[in-house]
Write a protein that holds these residues in place. Sequence first.
Motif, mmCIF file in Angstrom:
data_model
loop_
_atom_site.group_PDB
_atom_site.id
_atom_site.type_symbol
_atom_site.label_atom_id
_atom_site.label_comp_id
_atom_site.label_asym_id
_atom_site.label_seq_id
_atom_site.Cartn_x
_atom_site.Cartn_y
_atom_site.Cartn_z
ATOM 1 N N ALA A 44 0.832 -1.207 0.000
ATOM 2 C CA ALA A 44 0.000 0.000 0.000
ATOM 3 C C ALA A 44 0.865 1.256 0.000
ATOM 4 O O ALA A 44 0.524 2.252 -0.664
ATOM 5 N N GLN A 45 1.984 1.220 0.724
ATOM 6 C CA GLN A 45 2.884 2.375 0.755
ATOM 7 C C GLN A 45 3.547 2.581 -0.600
ATOM 8 O O GLN A 45 3.692 3.730 -1.064
ATOM 9 N N LEU A 46 3.949 1.496 -1.243
ATOM 10 C CA LEU A 46 4.525 1.615 -2.585
ATOM 11 C C LEU A 46 3.508 2.160 -3.568
ATOM 12 O O LEU A 46 3.825 3.016 -4.407
ATOM 13 N N ALA A 47 2.271 1.663 -3.488
ATOM 14 C CA ALA A 47 1.222 2.135 -4.397
ATOM 15 C C ALA A 47 0.962 3.624 -4.197
ATOM 16 O O ALA A 47 0.760 4.370 -5.168
ATOM 17 N N ASP A 48 0.966 4.077 -2.947
ATOM 18 C CA ASP A 48 0.794 5.516 -2.677
ATOM 19 C C ASP A 48 1.915 6.323 -3.317
ATOM 20 O O ASP A 48 1.662 7.391 -3.900
ATOM 21 N N ALA A 49 3.141 5.815 -3.217
ATOM 22 C CA ALA A 49 4.272 6.527 -3.817
ATOM 23 C C ALA A 49 4.134 6.588 -5.330
ATOM 24 O O ALA A 49 4.451 7.616 -5.956
ATOM 25 N N ILE A 50 3.659 5.499 -5.933
ATOM 26 C CA ILE A 50 3.434 5.489 -7.381
ATOM 27 C C ILE A 50 2.380 6.516 -7.768
ATOM 28 O O ILE A 50 2.567 7.316 -8.702
ATOM 29 N N ALA A 51 1.253 6.501 -7.062
ATOM 30 C CA ALA A 51 0.164 7.425 -7.385
ATOM 31 C C ALA A 51 0.607 8.874 -7.222
ATOM 32 O O ALA A 51 0.288 9.737 -8.061
ATOM 33 N N ASN A 52 1.358 9.169 -6.152
ATOM 34 C CA ASN A 52 1.819 10.545 -5.927
ATOM 35 C C ASN A 52 2.772 10.988 -7.020
ATOM 36 O O ASN A 52 2.686 12.129 -7.512
ATOM 37 N N GLN A 53 3.686 10.100 -7.411
ATOM 38 C CA GLN A 53 4.642 10.437 -8.457
ATOM 39 C C GLN A 53 3.934 10.653 -9.794
ATOM 40 O O GLN A 53 4.229 11.608 -10.523
ATOM 41 N N MET A 54 2.988 9.798 -10.110
ATOM 42 C CA MET A 54 2.275 9.925 -11.374
ATOM 43 C C MET A 54 1.411 11.180 -11.400
ATOM 44 O O MET A 54 1.300 11.856 -12.431
ATOM 45 N N GLN A 55 0.819 11.503 -10.266
ATOM 46 C CA GLN A 55 0.012 12.719 -10.204
ATOM 47 C C GLN A 55 0.871 13.963 -10.356
ATOM 48 O O GLN A 55 0.507 14.907 -11.068
ATOM 49 N N SER A 56 2.029 13.986 -9.703
ATOM 50 C CA SER A 56 2.906 15.157 -9.790
ATOM 51 C C SER A 56 3.459 15.351 -11.193
ATOM 52 O O SER A 56 3.726 16.479 -11.617
ATOM 53 N N GLU A 57 3.623 14.238 -11.938
ATOM 54 C CA GLU A 57 4.142 14.316 -13.302
ATOM 55 C C GLU A 57 3.024 14.460 -14.332
ATOM 56 O O GLU A 57 3.304 14.633 -15.525
ATOM 57 N N GLY A 58 1.784 14.364 -13.894
ATOM 58 C CA GLY A 58 0.667 14.456 -14.829
ATOM 59 C C GLY A 58 0.593 13.294 -15.791
ATOM 60 O O GLY A 58 0.241 13.458 -16.963
ATOM 61 N N LEU A 59 0.913 12.097 -15.293
ATOM 62 C CA LEU A 59 0.976 10.929 -16.165
ATOM 63 C C LEU A 59 -0.388 10.265 -16.304
ATOM 64 O O LEU A 59 -1.263 10.398 -15.450
ATOM 65 N N LYS A 60 -0.535 9.523 -17.387
ATOM 66 C CA LYS A 60 -1.716 8.688 -17.568
ATOM 67 C C LYS A 60 -1.742 7.610 -16.492
ATOM 68 O O LYS A 60 -0.722 7.277 -15.895
ATOM 69 N N SER A 61 -2.912 7.046 -16.271
ATOM 70 C CA SER A 61 -3.102 6.156 -15.118
ATOM 71 C C SER A 61 -2.747 4.707 -15.423
ATOM 72 O O SER A 61 -3.263 3.792 -14.797
#
Length: 332
Positions: A44-61
């Motif tokens: 869950a912590q890794l997934a949160d880090a992925i989501a935060n990084q993708m959101q900050s970069e404006g990446l597709k999901s």
Amino acid sequence: MNQRKSQQFGALVFQTDVDWLIATASVGATPNWQRLGSRQTPPAQLADAIANQMQSEGLKSTVALGLHANSTRTANFVVDRPADLRSRQMLTYQLEERLPMAAEEAVVDFVTEGDHVFGVAAAVHELLPFVQAIHDLNLRVISIAPIATSALQAFSASHQNIEYDYVIWQTGETLEFFHVGRSVLDWQHLTADASRLDQVLGVAALRFGVPLQVALCNVETPLYEHLSSLPDVDIAATESFSIEEQASRTLVDVLAGKKSPWVELHRAPLLQSQEHPMVGAELARFQAACVLFCCVLFFFFMMRGNQYARLAESALQDQQAAFQSIYPDSRI
């Protein structure tokens, strides 16, 4: 900015021997890897880090997961009956006999060439919590593939004019040893030890003959000099490609919908956990509506049944009364 967004297809999340890394999945760009956490970090912590990084970069999901060699098990075998090649169940049973895990505990894929089968397996319990945690954050895992075979796929695509039967790829203190045909026939994860490599090359020479046409990737000088001195080895090509960089080329194209990886482990039960949250919510509402509708129908038919029973009883009583009035001395 618009060009950058049009060329990115989500995120690459790669596993090393100790960490998880993330980079933007961009066509033609060298990945800029950033550490997410160790392999012991809770999913869950890794997934949160992925989501935060993708959101900050404006990446597709969309996400492609690249697995380190030590997260997979491999085996190769020859089938006796051609019909077995068309049955994943039969191939899975045969692979199970050669691996230290039960079929129901693994997600598997196969590469076939003639009657030869190369199988790759990964433990479900190691991947499912991570995939599910990513899914819970409204991200979609599109592909789960070994980094090594994905790198070999990119290497093969760019070296079609060179004749070679084996690829040796050094990654620090380890080697990826591939036997190749139209794709991959075998893959072994070895320590970067000359004596161990000599054993593997000796077996290959006995089974398939000499000379051994070998392509080398990122092989360091001591091992290169050793291989150059072997009489049965012909070095067909020497490259300095990073295995992660080459694997990213394949998996970016996978996210872009341009190709499929040679080895795809995004399969049931991992695939079942990837039901999109919006679709899942709609299905849940539909199921609830179906249950409610069935309950309404049940009560409707129960009420109608009771009504028909009362009507039948009333009609019987009327018939009995009419019969009694016509034949007062007769018993019903």
